[in-house]
Design a protein around this motif. Structure first.
Motif, PDB file in Angstrom:
ATOM      1  N   TYR A  87       0.839  -1.200   0.000  1.00 24.98           N
ATOM      2  CA  TYR A  87       0.000   0.000   0.000  1.00 24.98           C
ATOM      3  C   TYR A  87       0.870   1.245   0.000  1.00 24.98           C
ATOM      4  O   TYR A  87       1.743   1.394   0.856  1.00 24.98           O
ATOM      5  N   ASP A  88       0.623   2.169  -0.945  1.00 24.27           N
ATOM      6  CA  ASP A  88       1.460   3.359  -1.012  1.00 24.27           C
ATOM      7  C   ASP A  88       1.181   4.342   0.118  1.00 24.27           C
ATOM      8  O   ASP A  88       2.070   5.072   0.535  1.00 24.27           O
ATOM      9  N   LEU A  89      -0.052   4.362   0.632  1.00 25.19           N
ATOM     10  CA  LEU A  89      -0.363   5.248   1.754  1.00 25.19           C
ATOM     11  C   LEU A  89      -0.472   4.425   3.034  1.00 25.19           C
ATOM     12  O   LEU A  89      -1.546   4.034   3.468  1.00 25.19           O
ATOM     13  N   ASP A  90       0.676   4.142   3.611  1.00 24.36           N
ATOM     14  CA  ASP A  90       0.785   3.262   4.764  1.00 24.36           C
ATOM     15  C   ASP A  90       1.514   4.017   5.872  1.00 24.36           C
ATOM     16  O   ASP A  90       2.615   4.520   5.679  1.00 24.36           O
ATOM     17  N   GLN A  91       0.904   4.119   7.061  1.00 21.14           N
ATOM     18  CA  GLN A  91       1.525   4.870   8.149  1.00 21.14           C
ATOM     19  C   GLN A  91       2.870   4.290   8.535  1.00 21.14           C
ATOM     20  O   GLN A  91       3.770   5.014   8.983  1.00 21.14           O
ATOM     21  N   TYR A  92       3.065   2.983   8.344  1.00 19.94           N
ATOM     22  CA  TYR A  92       4.354   2.384   8.660  1.00 19.94           C
ATOM     23  C   TYR A  92       5.421   2.831   7.666  1.00 19.94           C
ATOM     24  O   TYR A  92       6.591   2.994   8.019  1.00 19.94           O
ATOM     25  N   VAL A  93       5.021   3.023   6.418  1.00 17.24           N
ATOM     26  CA  VAL A  93       5.958   3.537   5.414  1.00 17.24           C
ATOM     27  C   VAL A  93       6.385   4.950   5.800  1.00 17.24           C
ATOM     28  O   VAL A  93       7.574   5.289   5.756  1.00 17.24           O
ATOM     29  N   TYR A  94       5.439   5.777   6.209  1.00 23.11           N
ATOM     30  CA  TYR A  94       5.770   7.137   6.636  1.00 23.11           C
ATOM     31  C   TYR A  94       6.757   7.109   7.794  1.00 23.11           C
ATOM     32  O   TYR A  94       7.760   7.839   7.800  1.00 23.11           O
ATOM     33  N   ALA A  95       6.503   6.253   8.779  1.00 25.43           N
ATOM     34  CA  ALA A  95       7.395   6.163   9.935  1.00 25.43           C
ATOM     35  C   ALA A  95       8.785   5.705   9.511  1.00 25.43           C
ATOM     36  O   ALA A  95       9.795   6.171  10.042  1.00 25.43           O
ATOM     37  N   ALA A  96       8.857   4.784   8.545  1.00 25.30           N
ATOM     38  CA  ALA A  96      10.153   4.302   8.066  1.00 25.30           C
ATOM     39  C   ALA A  96      10.905   5.416   7.342  1.00 25.30           C
ATOM     40  O   ALA A  96      12.125   5.545   7.479  1.00 25.30           O
ATOM     41  N   LEU A  97      10.196   6.227   6.571  1.00 23.90           N
ATOM     42  CA  LEU A  97      10.836   7.350   5.886  1.00 23.90           C
ATOM     43  C   LEU A  97      11.364   8.357   6.902  1.00 23.90           C
ATOM     44  O   LEU A  97      12.465   8.893   6.754  1.00 23.90           O
ATOM     45  N   ALA A  98      10.576   8.624   7.934  1.00 21.26           N
ATOM     46  CA  ALA A  98      11.019   9.539   8.980  1.00 21.26           C
ATOM     47  C   ALA A  98      12.247   8.994   9.701  1.00 21.26           C
ATOM     48  O   ALA A  98      13.090   9.753  10.179  1.00 21.26           O
ATOM     49  N   ALA A  99      12.359   7.669   9.776  1.00 17.30           N
ATOM     50  CA  ALA A  99      13.495   7.030  10.447  1.00 17.30           C
ATOM     51  C   ALA A  99      14.742   6.988   9.564  1.00 17.30           C
ATOM     52  O   ALA A  99      15.818   6.638  10.041  1.00 17.30           O
ATOM     53  N   GLY A 100      14.591   7.330   8.281  1.00 19.03           N
ATOM     54  CA  GLY A 100      15.766   7.393   7.424  1.00 19.03           C
ATOM     55  C   GLY A 100      15.760   6.523   6.195  1.00 19.03           C
ATOM     56  O   GLY A 100      16.748   6.500   5.448  1.00 19.03           O
ATOM     57  N   ALA A 101      14.672   5.781   5.949  1.00 15.24           N
ATOM     58  CA  ALA A 101      14.600   4.984   4.717  1.00 15.24           C
ATOM     59  C   ALA A 101      14.678   5.917   3.510  1.00 15.24           C
ATOM     60  O   ALA A 101      14.185   7.048   3.550  1.00 15.24           O
ATOM     61  N   SER A 102      15.281   5.438   2.435  1.00 15.70           N
ATOM     62  CA  SER A 102      15.530   6.292   1.272  1.00 15.70           C
ATOM     63  C   SER A 102      14.413   6.268   0.235  1.00 15.70           C
ATOM     64  O   SER A 102      14.548   6.851  -0.837  1.00 15.70           O
ATOM     65  N   GLY A 103      13.319   5.594   0.551  1.00 20.22           N
ATOM     66  CA  GLY A 103      12.198   5.555  -0.374  1.00 20.22           C
ATOM     67  C   GLY A 103      11.427   4.269  -0.218  1.00 20.22           C
ATOM     68  O   GLY A 103      11.721   3.455   0.660  1.00 20.22           O
ATOM     69  N   PHE A 104      10.423   4.094  -1.066  1.00 19.09           N
ATOM     70  CA  PHE A 104       9.662   2.851  -0.995  1.00 19.09           C
ATOM     71  C   PHE A 104       9.220   2.416  -2.372  1.00 19.09           C
ATOM     72  O   PHE A 104       9.121   3.217  -3.308  1.00 19.09           O
ATOM     73  N   LEU A 105       8.974   1.122  -2.495  1.00 21.41           N
ATOM     74  CA  LEU A 105       8.511   0.517  -3.739  1.00 21.41           C
ATOM     75  C   LEU A 105       7.286  -0.322  -3.449  1.00 21.41           C
ATOM     76  O   LEU A 105       7.214  -0.993  -2.414  1.00 21.41           O
ATOM     77  N   LEU A 106       6.322  -0.293  -4.354  1.00 19.37           N
ATOM     78  CA  LEU A 106       5.213  -1.226  -4.251  1.00 19.37           C
ATOM     79  C   LEU A 106       5.711  -2.596  -4.716  1.00 19.37           C
ATOM     80  O   LEU A 106       6.569  -2.704  -5.596  1.00 19.37           O
ATOM     81  N   LYS A 107       5.168  -3.647  -4.144  1.00 22.63           N
ATOM     82  CA  LYS A 107       5.666  -4.994  -4.445  1.00 22.63           C
ATOM     83  C   LYS A 107       5.397  -5.439  -5.877  1.00 22.63           C
ATOM     84  O   LYS A 107       6.012  -6.396  -6.345  1.00 22.63           O
ATOM     85  N   ASP A 108       4.492  -4.754  -6.564  1.00 21.45           N
ATOM     86  CA  ASP A 108       4.245  -5.116  -7.954  1.00 21.45           C
ATOM     87  C   ASP A 108       5.136  -4.316  -8.912  1.00 21.45           C
ATOM     88  O   ASP A 108       4.851  -4.189 -10.095  1.00 21.45           O
ATOM     89  N   VAL A 109       6.237  -3.792  -8.397  1.00 20.73           N
ATOM     90  CA  VAL A 109       7.183  -3.016  -9.194  1.00 20.73           C
ATOM     91  C   VAL A 109       7.687  -3.839 -10.382  1.00 20.73           C
ATOM     92  O   VAL A 109       7.844  -5.048 -10.301  1.00 20.73           O
ATOM     93  N   THR A 110       7.932  -3.178 -11.504  1.00 17.65           N
ATOM     94  CA  THR A 110       8.483  -3.875 -12.664  1.00 17.65           C
ATOM     95  C   THR A 110       9.953  -4.181 -12.425  1.00 17.65           C
ATOM     96  O   THR A 110      10.622  -3.491 -11.637  1.00 17.65           O
ATOM     97  N   PRO A 111      10.488  -5.208 -13.087  1.00 11.84           N
ATOM     98  CA  PRO A 111      11.916  -5.530 -12.920  1.00 11.84           C
ATOM     99  C   PRO A 111      12.819  -4.340 -13.224  1.00 11.84           C
ATOM    100  O   PRO A 111      13.793  -4.088 -12.507  1.00 11.84           O
ATOM    101  N   GLU A 112      12.496  -3.593 -14.283  1.00 10.32           N
ATOM    102  CA  GLU A 112      13.330  -2.454 -14.663  1.00 10.32           C
ATOM    103  C   GLU A 112      13.331  -1.377 -13.583  1.00 10.32           C
ATOM    104  O   GLU A 112      14.379  -0.805 -13.253  1.00 10.32           O
TER     105      GLU A 112
END
Length: 230
Positions: A87-112
């Motif tokens: 899910y792109d709008l996930d409170q855990y993703v926001y918390a991870a970004l605030a903690a220093g993660a450099s971004g996020f990907l949805l699991k259905d991302v293309t190989p490229e």
């Protein structure tokens, strides 16, 4: 020759790990280790010192958020974390970004896109579509004047740096910042580097979070047209 890019894949689904490993390996990216939960991910990072961790946000025993916090506060300054989520709008993703993660990907991302993302964050850039970043931060950032002041003091920034930070947080790319402020790309990059250094931030993702949490940018402000925070 420089060593090949090395990654750790942390996901509780074996099929996801296998698929990502095959995609990365096909592009010459070495998968140094795999992990089925956060605790294994932290141990794998400490053991192998990878360039990038692909971190599932929801895992048993220890989730990806806690694992990200431990990795990024454990003296592994060169390791970057990319969050994997459904899910792109996930409170855990926001918390991870605030903690220093450099971004996020949805699991259905293309190989490229997966390969490009891993290589991008390894170079020190941040990966996020500004429109999604803004929606995510606007939804979950909690404005608290007291906590914001303690969290980050913006008083050390010059008026120009504050202006750059505000525009950066609305999703403008370096090229768009240069055009808006009538500055060279080199000057814009210098301003961004100084902002990150003064605020003790890892990358532009954290800068976006700080801009909202301190009230420098308000929800709904700006339109953000860039494609990535780089």
């Amino acid at each position: 020759m420089s060593r090949p890019l090395r990654a750790v894949i942390a996901d509780d689904q074996a099929l996801v790990r296998t698929g990502f490993r095959m995609i990365l390996a096909a592009d010459g990216i070495e998968v140094a280790a795999e992990a089925a939960n956060g605790a294994e991910a932290v141990a794998a990072v400490r053991r192998t010192r990878p360039d990038v961790v692909l971190m599932d946000i929801r895992m048993p025993e220890m989730d990806g958020l806690e694992a990200t916090r431990r990795i990024l506060t454990g003296g592994t300054d060169e390791t970057r974390v990319l969050i994997l989520t459904t899910y792109d709008l996930d409170q855990y993703v926001y918390a991870a970004l605030a903690a220093g993660a450099s971004g996020f990907l949805l699991k259905d991302v293309t190989p490229e896109h997966l390969v490009a993302a891993v290589r991008l964050v390894r170079s020190g850039d941040a990966l996020l579509a500004p429109t999604i970043t803004r929606r995510l931060v606007e939804r979950f950032a909690r404005r608290d004047d007291v906590q914001a002041t303690v969290h980050r003091d913006l008083s050390g920034l010059t008026p120009r740096e504050l202006e750059v930070l505000r525009l950066l947080a609305t999703g403008l790319s370096n090229a768009e910042l240069a055009d808006r402020l009538t500055l060279s790309m080199t000057t814009v990059k210098t301003h961004v580097t100084r902002i990150l250094s003064k605020l003790g931030l890892r990358d532009r993702v954290q800068a976006v979070v700080v801009a909202y949490e301190t009230g420098l940018v308000s929800p709904g402000e700006g339109s953000g047209q860039g494609r990535s925070l780089s």
